[in-house]
Design a protein around this motif. Sequence first.
Motif, PDB file in Angstrom:
ATOM      1  N   GLU A  51     -36.429  57.716   8.605  1.00 42.76           N
ATOM      2  CA  GLU A  51     -35.622  58.531   9.505  1.00 42.76           C
ATOM      3  C   GLU A  51     -34.465  59.134   8.727  1.00 42.76           C
ATOM      4  OE1 GLU A  51     -35.467  56.544  13.763  1.00 42.76           O
ATOM      5  OE2 GLU A  51     -35.230  55.019  12.197  1.00 42.76           O
ATOM      6  N   TYR A  52     -34.075  60.360   9.117  1.00 41.17           N
ATOM      7  CA  TYR A  52     -33.032  61.080   8.381  1.00 41.17           C
ATOM      8  C   TYR A  52     -32.097  61.799   9.349  1.00 41.17           C
ATOM      9  CZ  TYR A  52     -36.207  60.359   4.449  1.00 41.17           C
ATOM     10  OH  TYR A  52     -37.021  59.799   3.502  1.00 41.17           O
ATOM     11  N   LEU A  53     -30.811  61.726   9.029  1.00 39.16           N
ATOM     12  CA  LEU A  53     -29.778  62.419   9.789  1.00 39.16           C
ATOM     13  C   LEU A  53     -29.284  63.613   8.980  1.00 39.16           C
ATOM     14  CD1 LEU A  53     -27.817  62.372  12.286  1.00 39.16           C
ATOM     15  CD2 LEU A  53     -26.256  61.057  10.832  1.00 39.16           C
ATOM     16  N   PHE A  54     -29.200  64.795   9.621  1.00 39.69           N
ATOM     17  CA  PHE A  54     -28.774  66.025   8.965  1.00 39.69           C
ATOM     18  C   PHE A  54     -27.629  66.664   9.736  1.00 39.69           C
ATOM     19  CE2 PHE A  54     -33.349  65.518   8.370  1.00 39.69           C
ATOM     20  CZ  PHE A  54     -33.530  65.703   7.002  1.00 39.69           C
ATOM     21  N   ILE A  55     -26.865  67.521   9.042  1.00 37.48           N
ATOM     22  CA  ILE A  55     -25.882  68.384   9.695  1.00 37.48           C
ATOM     23  C   ILE A  55     -26.058  69.795   9.162  1.00 37.48           C
ATOM     24  CG2 ILE A  55     -24.062  67.943   7.981  1.00 37.48           C
ATOM     25  CD1 ILE A  55     -22.032  68.187  10.315  1.00 37.48           C
ATOM     26  N   GLY A  56     -25.853  70.800  10.033  1.00 36.49           N
ATOM     27  CA  GLY A  56     -25.961  72.178   9.607  1.00 36.49           C
ATOM     28  C   GLY A  56     -25.316  73.108  10.615  1.00 36.49           C
ATOM     29  N   THR A  57     -25.330  74.399  10.289  1.00 40.74           N
ATOM     30  CA  THR A  57     -24.865  75.417  11.223  1.00 40.74           C
ATOM     31  C   THR A  57     -25.921  75.589  12.299  1.00 40.74           C
ATOM     32  OG1 THR A  57     -23.641  76.538   9.471  1.00 40.74           O
ATOM     33  CG2 THR A  57     -24.138  77.816  11.457  1.00 40.74           C
ATOM     34  N   ALA A  58     -25.530  75.429  13.550  1.00 43.76           N
ATOM     35  CA  ALA A  58     -26.497  75.340  14.640  1.00 43.76           C
ATOM     36  C   ALA A  58     -27.401  76.561  14.746  1.00 43.76           C
ATOM     37  CB  ALA A  58     -25.770  75.109  15.961  1.00 43.76           C
ATOM     38  N   SER A  59     -26.868  77.733  14.442  1.00 48.28           N
ATOM     39  CA  SER A  59     -27.651  78.962  14.589  1.00 48.28           C
ATOM     40  C   SER A  59     -28.646  79.180  13.459  1.00 48.28           C
ATOM     41  CB  SER A  59     -26.711  80.165  14.673  1.00 48.28           C
ATOM     42  OG  SER A  59     -25.907  80.260  13.505  1.00 48.28           O
ATOM     43  N   ASP A  60     -28.581  78.354  12.400  1.00 51.90           N
ATOM     44  CA  ASP A  60     -29.472  78.527  11.246  1.00 51.90           C
ATOM     45  C   ASP A  60     -29.748  77.174  10.600  1.00 51.90           C
ATOM     46  OD1 ASP A  60     -31.044  79.792   9.383  1.00 51.90           O
ATOM     47  OD2 ASP A  60     -29.370  80.515   8.163  1.00 51.90           O
ATOM     48  N   LEU A  61     -30.252  76.234  11.386  1.00 52.22           N
ATOM     49  CA  LEU A  61     -30.414  74.869  10.895  1.00 52.22           C
ATOM     50  C   LEU A  61     -31.395  74.758   9.742  1.00 52.22           C
ATOM     51  CD1 LEU A  61     -30.423  72.733  14.180  1.00 52.22           C
ATOM     52  CD2 LEU A  61     -28.632  72.885  12.444  1.00 52.22           C
ATOM     53  N   ALA A  62     -32.455  75.564   9.743  1.00 50.25           N
ATOM     54  CA  ALA A  62     -33.464  75.447   8.689  1.00 50.25           C
ATOM     55  C   ALA A  62     -32.871  75.733   7.316  1.00 50.25           C
ATOM     56  CB  ALA A  62     -34.631  76.387   8.972  1.00 50.25           C
ATOM     57  N   ALA A  63     -31.944  76.690   7.246  1.00 46.83           N
ATOM     58  CA  ALA A  63     -31.391  77.106   5.954  1.00 46.83           C
ATOM     59  C   ALA A  63     -30.137  76.340   5.559  1.00 46.83           C
ATOM     60  CB  ALA A  63     -31.088  78.601   5.974  1.00 46.83           C
ATOM     61  N   THR A  64     -29.418  75.775   6.543  1.00 46.56           N
ATOM     62  CA  THR A  64     -28.087  75.223   6.247  1.00 46.56           C
ATOM     63  C   THR A  64     -27.998  73.707   6.362  1.00 46.56           C
ATOM     64  OG1 THR A  64     -27.322  75.452   8.535  1.00 46.56           O
ATOM     65  CG2 THR A  64     -27.016  77.352   7.067  1.00 46.56           C
ATOM     66  N   SER A  65     -29.018  73.042   6.861  1.00 43.48           N
ATOM     67  CA  SER A  65     -28.906  71.605   7.118  1.00 43.48           C
ATOM     68  C   SER A  65     -28.827  70.805   5.823  1.00 43.48           C
ATOM     69  CB  SER A  65     -30.088  71.112   7.957  1.00 43.48           C
ATOM     70  OG  SER A  65     -30.006  71.612   9.279  1.00 43.48           O
ATOM     71  N   THR A  66     -27.950  69.818   5.819  1.00 39.49           N
ATOM     72  CA  THR A  66     -27.735  68.918   4.695  1.00 39.49           C
ATOM     73  C   THR A  66     -28.007  67.481   5.141  1.00 39.49           C
ATOM     74  OG1 THR A  66     -26.001  70.355   3.801  1.00 39.49           O
ATOM     75  CG2 THR A  66     -26.055  68.095   3.010  1.00 39.49           C
ATOM     76  N   ARG A  67     -28.709  66.746   4.280  1.00 40.48           N
ATOM     77  CA  ARG A  67     -29.016  65.354   4.583  1.00 40.48           C
ATOM     78  C   ARG A  67     -27.751  64.515   4.492  1.00 40.48           C
ATOM     79  NH1 ARG A  67     -29.911  60.614   2.147  1.00 40.48           N
ATOM     80  NH2 ARG A  67     -31.857  59.434   2.321  1.00 40.48           N
ATOM     81  N   LEU A  68     -27.468  63.746   5.541  1.00 34.42           N
ATOM     82  CA  LEU A  68     -26.295  62.883   5.570  1.00 34.42           C
ATOM     83  C   LEU A  68     -26.627  61.427   5.276  1.00 34.42           C
ATOM     84  CD1 LEU A  68     -24.415  64.178   8.741  1.00 34.42           C
ATOM     85  CD2 LEU A  68     -23.883  64.654   6.356  1.00 34.42           C
ATOM     86  N   LEU A  69     -27.703  60.936   5.880  1.00 36.37           N
ATOM     87  CA  LEU A  69     -28.016  59.520   5.790  1.00 36.37           C
ATOM     88  C   LEU A  69     -29.483  59.326   6.132  1.00 36.37           C
ATOM     89  CD1 LEU A  69     -26.569  56.731   5.334  1.00 36.37           C
ATOM     90  CD2 LEU A  69     -26.373  56.583   7.832  1.00 36.37           C
ATOM     91  N   GLY A  70     -30.118  58.343   5.507  1.00 36.48           N
ATOM     92  CA  GLY A  70     -31.511  58.057   5.795  1.00 36.48           C
ATOM     93  C   GLY A  70     -31.823  56.587   5.653  1.00 36.48           C
ATOM     94  N   THR A  71     -32.935  56.173   6.251  1.00 41.52           N
ATOM     95  CA  THR A  71     -33.376  54.806   6.038  1.00 41.52           C
ATOM     96  C   THR A  71     -33.672  54.612   4.555  1.00 41.52           C
ATOM     97  OG1 THR A  71     -35.606  55.537   6.657  1.00 41.52           O
ATOM     98  CG2 THR A  71     -34.311  54.463   8.354  1.00 41.52           C
TER      99      THR A  71
END
Length: 462
Positions: A323-343
């Motif tokens: 499992e992985y937690l990401f953060i990004g700009t909501a209007s462009d999640l595919a291009a801007t999301s960054t991995r924050l934490l994972g199992t």
Amino acid sequence: MNTPLFLCLALLTPATLAGGPTLVIQEGDPAPGTPGDLVRSLGAPFTNGLGQVGFTGSLEGEDGIEHFVWFNDGVVWRSSDGAPFTLSGAESTMGISDDGDFIYSPSTDGDDSVWTSAGLLLREPDPAPGFPGQFISFTSRPQMTAGGAATFIGGVSTVMGGSTSTRVLFRVGDEGPEPVFATGDAVGKFTIDTPSGVDFDYHFSDNGRHHIHVLVMDAPSTADAFIYVDGRLVARESEPTGDGDLWSAFDNVSINDAGDYLFTGNTDGAIGPDEFIAHNGVIVLREGTDVDGVPLTGGSLRAVSLNNLGQAVHLWGVTSGDEYLFIGTASDLAATSTRLLGTGDEIDTDGDGTPDAEVVDFNASGVIGPGLSLAEDGRVFVEVDLLPLEGGEEREAILRLDIGTRCPADLDSSGDVGFTDLVSVLAAWGPCAGCPQDFDEDGIVGFTDLLTVLASWGPCRG
């Protein structure tokens, strides 16, 4: 609903996150605000407009086992505080306000109920507000906005102790709970299906002005699910997504103060890219996409949250079981999301700079509530299971991820650092552990924090 962090994203490597996430509390720890009672279990965390955290859980002490409500840095309510009523259990879903008020849903003398910081609000089988001669049959999914507006889902029965004939979204006003809408009500040209068309997936913005909800309408079963936003039906099962397929099912929802919104679910497309996140009705991320080096192969979206800065956190499970937690700009999640934490990530829970536990599971789930809550101050809180590296049993824990914010001194999230932010710092002057005004996190709001506001004065810059 919010987002805070001071952690440099470059430090969030897939293998080791020592010095990154901060442990708030874990199973087996003494709970602050109690005489040393130990934490037995934890619920999902929720934030207010200031980035402070609230959650429910259970404790074990000399007086036995009881449940609690946590606000900011410790326990503020225990089930024994409800005497002479006997309170037990607590739904994971709850809410807190900027003023420290809370709402949660325990059992009261064995009956479903909703309590706030002011006391018992409503219980089964009380008379149902707005439904003369009818009775409450259940209460569930309580939430609270930053301004203190409380909401919950309730069931209504025509006979005391009977089965639910109507499901209602209640909002708590000056005179107590009042219906927002209920099954059987008309929305546009459709009627909310009876008895359960008011879904448990809903969200109000921090300012209380915007509302998103999954609704099931009295329509053919292949086209009866809808997304409701501020009085409008904005998406419907079986209608085109605008991305080459049709909406098929809806799950998690989130909305911010500007009225921008996210919803998740599935399309009727090929298995693999069918799970999605949509922003303002446009799909911005699909299952199967490679996000910051993580292929969302066989992706299952666990939870999502949108804040007032237009950022979103989203949690996925993949085919491998990770499992992985990401953060990004909501209007462009595919291009801007960054991995924050994972199992599999190793973290430092005692602050000595050395990893001592491994993240083995995320407990966020949109099935039992929003699951994630992102604030504007750069923090997101998550409920996880940790496995000590030296051996031992898994422990439930609440972690805080400090991801940074474009403008930490903008305490009112106005886009500018100005007079109201200065007043906020002065009002919090002195000892104030965990306060958003304590920019240097030394436990005291003082001169260096004041200098941060003055150095940031004016429009926020990136």
